[in-house]
Every structure is written in C-alpha cells, then in structure tokens.
Write an enzyme that holds these catalytic residues in place. Structure first.
Site, mmCIF file in Angstrom:
data_model
loop_
_atom_site.group_PDB
_atom_site.id
_atom_site.type_symbol
_atom_site.label_atom_id
_atom_site.label_comp_id
_atom_site.label_asym_id
_atom_site.label_seq_id
_atom_site.Cartn_x
_atom_site.Cartn_y
_atom_site.Cartn_z
ATOM 1 N N ASP A 36 -7.034 -1.689 4.734
ATOM 2 C CA ASP A 36 -6.561 -2.811 3.933
ATOM 3 C C ASP A 36 -6.969 -4.152 4.533
ATOM 4 O O ASP A 36 -6.378 -5.179 4.201
ATOM 5 C CB ASP A 36 -5.027 -2.753 3.808
ATOM 6 C CG ASP A 36 -4.564 -1.484 3.122
ATOM 7 O OD1 ASP A 36 -5.228 -1.075 2.162
ATOM 8 O OD2 ASP A 36 -3.557 -0.905 3.557
ATOM 9 N N ASP A 78 0.873 -1.168 0.000
ATOM 10 C CA ASP A 78 0.000 0.000 0.000
ATOM 11 C C ASP A 78 0.916 1.226 0.000
ATOM 12 O O ASP A 78 2.114 1.127 0.287
ATOM 13 C CB ASP A 78 -0.889 -0.036 1.245
ATOM 14 C CG ASP A 78 -1.779 1.195 1.349
ATOM 15 O OD1 ASP A 78 -2.316 1.614 0.316
ATOM 16 O OD2 ASP A 78 -1.901 1.741 2.462
#
Length: 696
Positions: free
Chosen positions: A575, A367
C-alpha cells in the site's frame, strides 16, 4: 564539528554515557540556578520591605544605603550565576547577528542591574531615587521557574526518546568456543553468536531462542503490557525484557538491522521535526522581537524627560512582558506531548506534521488483508463424517499441512497445536499441487496402524463434487480431507471451515469512526464475495474488491477530488503509493519494515482501536495549539499597552511572562493522556456457517 561549535553548541555522541551525564549535569545546574534565584529573591525582598512600609523619616540615609548595599551583594549570585543561560544565549545571538527570545530578556536583566547598581553607588545621582533589585531577582526567579517546568515536560515527552535509546544493555554474556560464557560489550556481538539473557535483562539484539522458556515484555513494540511466551524456536527482539528465566538466544540482527533501531529512527525523526504551525509561530516571532526592541526604545525615549530611571524600568517591562515565549512554545510542547502519549500507548509517530493533517480528516480508508484481518486464518469448524473423529482428522490434516507455507496450512497447524494433537502422525510421499492442495501417505508416528492415502484441499482436488470449482478455498471458505481407496475413489472424511482472523476491535473501531461522523471505505485486492462478507461483518457499506495498488490510488484520489480529507490504514507491504498519497496514513502489523514505511503513524500491535484514539488525540492536540496561540496573542495584546504606559513594574512583567509560558505548558500537558472514551461494543467475529464462511 567546527560548524556546531561556531553556532555556540557542544557536540556529543548519541547513545553515549557522556551524553547522558552531560544532560543530567545540565538539569542539576538548572535546578541550582532556580534555587539560588529563589533564595536570593527572598533575602532581597527582606531588605527592600522596610523601604515600602516606612513612613518619611523612619529610615535614616545611612540605613537606607546599607539596605541597598545588602541587596546589591545578594543580587550578585543571581546575575553572575542564575542569569547565565539568558546571557550566554544573548551573546551567542549577537555574535551570530540574529535575534532570539533570550536577547530582550537578557537586556532587561542587564539594564535593571546596571541602573540599580548606579543608584546604589551614587544615591544622589540621576538614578539614585530608587533601586530595583527586588524586581530583578523576582522576575529572574519567575522566568527560571517557567523554564524549569518546560524542561521537565520535555523530559517527560521528548525526553522519553533517551530512555528508549538507552534501553539496550551495555554488555552481554556471550558463549565462547569452549562452552563457557564471557561478558562482552554489545558492540562486539556478531550475527550467529549465542548469548545468555538473565531475568530482568533486556535482549541486546534480534534473535531466536534456542534453549529455555521465559516471558518477554514487548510493550515497546505493541503498546501492550501483557508478557508473551518465548521458547525454543521463538523470535525475540532487541529492547524487550526477559521477565522470567534465563534463555539462550542466537543473534540474528544487530544495530541498524534490528526492529529496535527502526523504532528509534522513527522516534528521532518525529522528535526533530517542526510542524507547520510551529514554523509559522517562529516566522511571526522573529519580526515580533524586532518590534519589541523598537517599542522598548520608544517607550524609554518617551519617559526619559520625566524620569530617566522610570524610563529605563518601563523599557525593561516592555522587553520582558512582550517576549514571545508562550507563542513559540504553543505548538512544540503540544505536539511533543501528543507524540509522547502515542508512543507510550503503542503508536509510533513518524511524521509530527501528520498530527495536524490527521485532525482534519473526514474519511478513513482501510485495506483488508493484513489490516482489518491479520496475515493468517483460523479454523472455525471441524466437521468429520463420523462423530468423535475431530481430533484424529485434525491431526492428520495438520501433519500434511506442516509441509506447506500456505495460510490455510498454517491455520490447520496452529489449530492442531492449540488442541494438543500436533506431531502424532507421520507423512511420506507428500505432493503439493499449487492452488489446489496436498496428497500424502499418513501413518501414526510409531509406525503402527495402516498408512492412508489422503488428499487435503479443495473439493475438486479431493475428488468430491464442487459446484464452484476454483482454487484451494472454494466459495464456502472450506477445505476437505478425503481418503483415497485402493481403487482410486475419493471418500469424504472431513471438512474444515476457515475464516480470516480479524484484528482486535475491528468492528468496534469502524463503529467508533462512524460515531465520530467519518466516512469509512474498504479497498481490497481480494475477491468480491470475500470482501463483501468481511465488510458486512465489520459494518462497512462502501467497499471495492479486486483492486490493484494503482486502483486503490485512483479510488483515493477520486475521494480527494470530491473534497474529502482521507486517512489510509494499510499494512505497508503493498500500500506504499496509497499511504504516501493520503493526507494521513497508518501502517499496521509487525511485518512492516518500520524504517522504510511510507506511513505517518506505525502501529506494531494489533488493536485497530488505536486509529480512533489517535484521531481523537490529534484533534485535541490541534485544539490545544489553537488555544495556546490565542492565549499568547491575547496576553501580549493586553500587556504591551500597560507596560508602555508605565503601569506594569518589571517584577510583574516577569511574573506575567512566566505565567503565560506556564499556562501554555500545563495546557499542553493534558495531551499526555490518551482519550479514554471506550470503543462502541461490536462483534469482532466472522460467522462461518456451512456455505457462508468468509474466504481468504
């Protein structure tokens, strides 16, 4: 409690002084058993030695009988005291109608002692030809040596959990209503209490410093030994240590609400899990033990017509040498050693099974915001329209930004604090236009000088020409400070170039993964231009921008459908689905709710190099597990035929069993050290020249 006692165990409260005392007492008792076995072994060997070296007729029957009786007396403490753990475990197994590793070992010890005792009491009988007290005491000493070393290793790895559990102080100094301080137990604290923490003491709760300045050791959270400054307004966490001077702390979190409790919960869950390879070894060990007992019985039956005493000693050798201790130790000690080493370096293993999964990954997905970058920005350049006004325009901008929570505002305030120009300007009539910027009257704190009407934000908000338009940060990653005159016209006063604050070793970690032959991907919900610039700066060529959590999940499943084994590295905030779907996953950042993280590994610090080192250690751990399993299988395959054929005496069987377990333990102990290979050298800075700065 009744079920626990029925299973043969004692129950004690966790994190209790009695539990620690009980554990220390068990360790001392084990050491005493080992010392008694060693001393008695040497004495019995002294009495047995004449029988080995004497020629026929050198020893009279009376002298030989005296030596046997002396050996029997010296062997009694070994059987009654040193063998206690083996016999108690075997009795518990019999009572619960199950088979464990201690059952064949205890049978071997008991048979050897009974046969030798009968030979001592009745020298002319069927078992009077020879006694085996020397073999008995030797293999008891060898087995206790292996078990003691195993316990020491477990104390150094999984036992580190107890040191963490007992990191909090038992009592604290709490301020009373009258302003005095009284010492109270930690369990009596409540949110809002004010406590005084002295140098050398641990903080008992999460809280905020309200008086005093000190250095705090937060290595438990970050894995970094460098102390951090803590003053009024700073947060402190339970379990960290006050190193420098007394401070007053207002309690904000207690018990399970502290980050310390969340870390302990992660370590407990990892320490109590059993990896798949360990479960497989246990499933193999149970039927193997049945075969061991059957093989010992058949060997005794085969040799009985020739020599009953020798037949029983062959059965004992089979029982001892085939005990699958090394097989059952192969996986747990390796995994616990690896998990302990990671915990000491600042990586918390939430799922022990993930070490095996992580060793097989070939692709790592990152990410962006909060992972490759911190949840903050930095001021890369200050460009005033007039030379020499850098500090003045920064102080004005920071005074306005202090009233906002936007990441850009926090970056400006931090830059002013670092340069010592914060707090020199006063702000009134402030207005904030979300997504555009701020407007306020700014004047010196002492009220002298003029009051300027200023705008801080995008070029459009500041009234300047902006070909990109857009929000607070335009395509160049800049914000402007503009002066509004009495006629309402805007005049550019300064431009601030901002960039995302990369985590330590971001580009070096990516380079290290590429050197290891892994694919590296970047999935971000940010704009394409920002993602492209950051990906280029850290060396990632495969990236996707403007991804919602569902898009990230779809992209990961597409990689998995292609046969890739994927590790996900995220901040754990948005996430969750992707972290859960990956073969192995990392959650970064102090803001992660540790106890609720979906990740397998939690890294509270900032060093992305931990990902590279954790993958390397996981691969090494699985390699060590396989080495241990192969060694245990090869050892049993070679030793069993020798024992059945009668070529392996009982003492040698005990030595072989202890050495096989010791080899497995020492091989696993190599995992206690994190691989120290340096990360590749790479730049961790995002360049931000005019027109090309990274955006938020």
């Amino acid at each position: 409690m009744a079920a626990v006692h029925k299973a043969g165990y004692r129950a004690l409260p966790a994190m209790d002084a009695h539990a620690r005392a009980h554990r220390q007492a068990e360790q001392r008792k084990m050491l005493w058993r080992w010392l008694v076995a060693g001393f008695c072994m040497m004495q019995v060997m002294m009495y047995a030695w004449p029988a080995y070296v004497a020629l026929p007729g050198d020893l009279t029957p009376e002298m030989e009988r005296l030596l046997r009786w002396a050996s029997w007396v010296i062997s009694l403490p070994v059987v009654l005291f040193a063998c206690g753990p083996f016999f108690s475990s075997a009795l518990r197994d019999i009572r619960l109608r199950r088979i464990s590793m201690d059952l064949p070992v205890a049978l071997g010890m008991l048979i050897t002692f009974v046969v030798s005792s009968i030979g001592t009491f009745d020298p002319e009988g069927v078992f009077g030809h020879e006694v085996y007290f020397d073999s008995l005491t030797m293999f008891v000493f060898f087995l206790l040596t292996g078990r003691w070393l195993e316990t020491r290793l477990r104390d150094r790895t999984a036992g580190a959990l107890e040191a963490v559990l007992n990191r909090l102080p038992p009592s604290v100094l709490r301020r009373t209503d009258g302003g005095d301080f009284e010492r109270v137990a930690v369990r009596r604290l409540q949110v809002g209490d004010v406590v005084r923490v002295l140098p050398g003491e641990a903080f008992a709760a999460d809280g905020q410093v309200i008086e005093g300045r000190t250095l705090a050791d937060e290595a438990l959270l970050t894995g970094e030994s460098t102390p951090v400054q803590r003053g009024p307004g700073s947060k402190v966490v339970a379990g960290s240590f006050n190193l420098q001077s007394p401070v007053l702390v207002q309690v904000e979190g207690l018990g399970e609400d502290t980050r310390f409790a969340q870390i302990v919960a992660l370590m407990e869950s990892a320490a109590t899990q059993k990896p798949r390879l360990a479960q497989l070894a246990d499933r193999i060990a149970r039927p193997f033990l049945v075969l061991v007992l059957l093989a010992a019985a058949l060997a005794a039956a085969w040799w009985w017509p020739t020599d009953p005493a020798h037949a029983l000693m062959v059965a004992v050798a089979v029982l001892i040498v085939t005990c699958p201790c090394a097989l059952s130790l192969a996986t747990p000690v390796a995994m616990l050693s690896a998990a302990g080493a990671l915990a000491r370096s600042g990586v918390l293993v939430r799922n022990l099974q993930a070490l095996e999964s992580l060793s097989q990954v070939d692709t790592v997905v990152f990410d962006k915001t909060g992972t490759l970058t911190r949840d903050s920005m930095t001021v890369q350049a200050i460009e005033p329209t007039q030379v020499g006004q850098e500090m003045q325009v920064l102080g004005m901008a920071a005074a306005m930004a202090a009233q906002s929570l936007h990441p850009v505002s926090r970056a400006l305030v931090q830059a002013a604090q670092q340069r010592g120009v914060a707090g020199q300007w006063a702000v009134r009539d402030l207005q904030e236009l979300p997504g555009l910027g701020l407007q306020a009257l700014v004047q010196q704190v002492d009220g002298t000088g003029p009051a300027w009407l200023l705008r801080l934000g995008s070029a459009r908000h500041a009234g300047l020409t902006s070909p990109e338009g857009g929000g607070l940060l335009d395509g160049s990653g800049s914000v402007w400070l503009a002066l509004i005159d009495d006629a309402g016209q805007s005049h550019e006063w300064a431009r601030f170039v901002l960039a995302e604050d990369l985590r330590a070793h971001s580009s070096a970690a990516v380079a290290g993964l590429r050197q290891a032959g892994m694919g590296v991907y970047l999935l971000s919900g940010d704009r394409a231009d920002a993602v492209a610039r950051l990906a280029a700066s850290v060396g990632i060529t495969d990236w996707r921008a403007e991804c919602a959590p569902a898009d990230k999940l779809a992209a990961m499943r597409a990689l998995q459908a292609q046969g890739h084994r994927v590790a996900m590295v995220g901040d754990g905030l948005n996430d969750g689905p992707v972290l859960a779907a990956a073969h192995a996953s990392f959650a970064f950042g102090r803001a992660v709710p540790l106890a609720q993280a979906r990740a397998d590994f939690v890294v509270p610090g900032d060093d992305l190099g931990q990902v590279v080192r954790t993958i390397a250690l996981a691969q090494q751990a699985v390699k060590v597990v396989r080495q241990n399993l192969w060694w245990a299988a090869a050892y049993n395959a070679a030793s069993v035929p020798l024992a059945i054929a009668g070529y392996m005496p009982a003492w040698l069987a005990g030595l072989g069993m202890a050495l096989s377990s010791l080899l497995v333990i020492l091989n696993a102990a190599r995992l206690s050290v994190i691989p120290s290979a340096p990360l590749p050298q790479a730049s961790d800075h995002v360049s931000a020249p005019r027109g090309q700065a990274a955006s938020a």
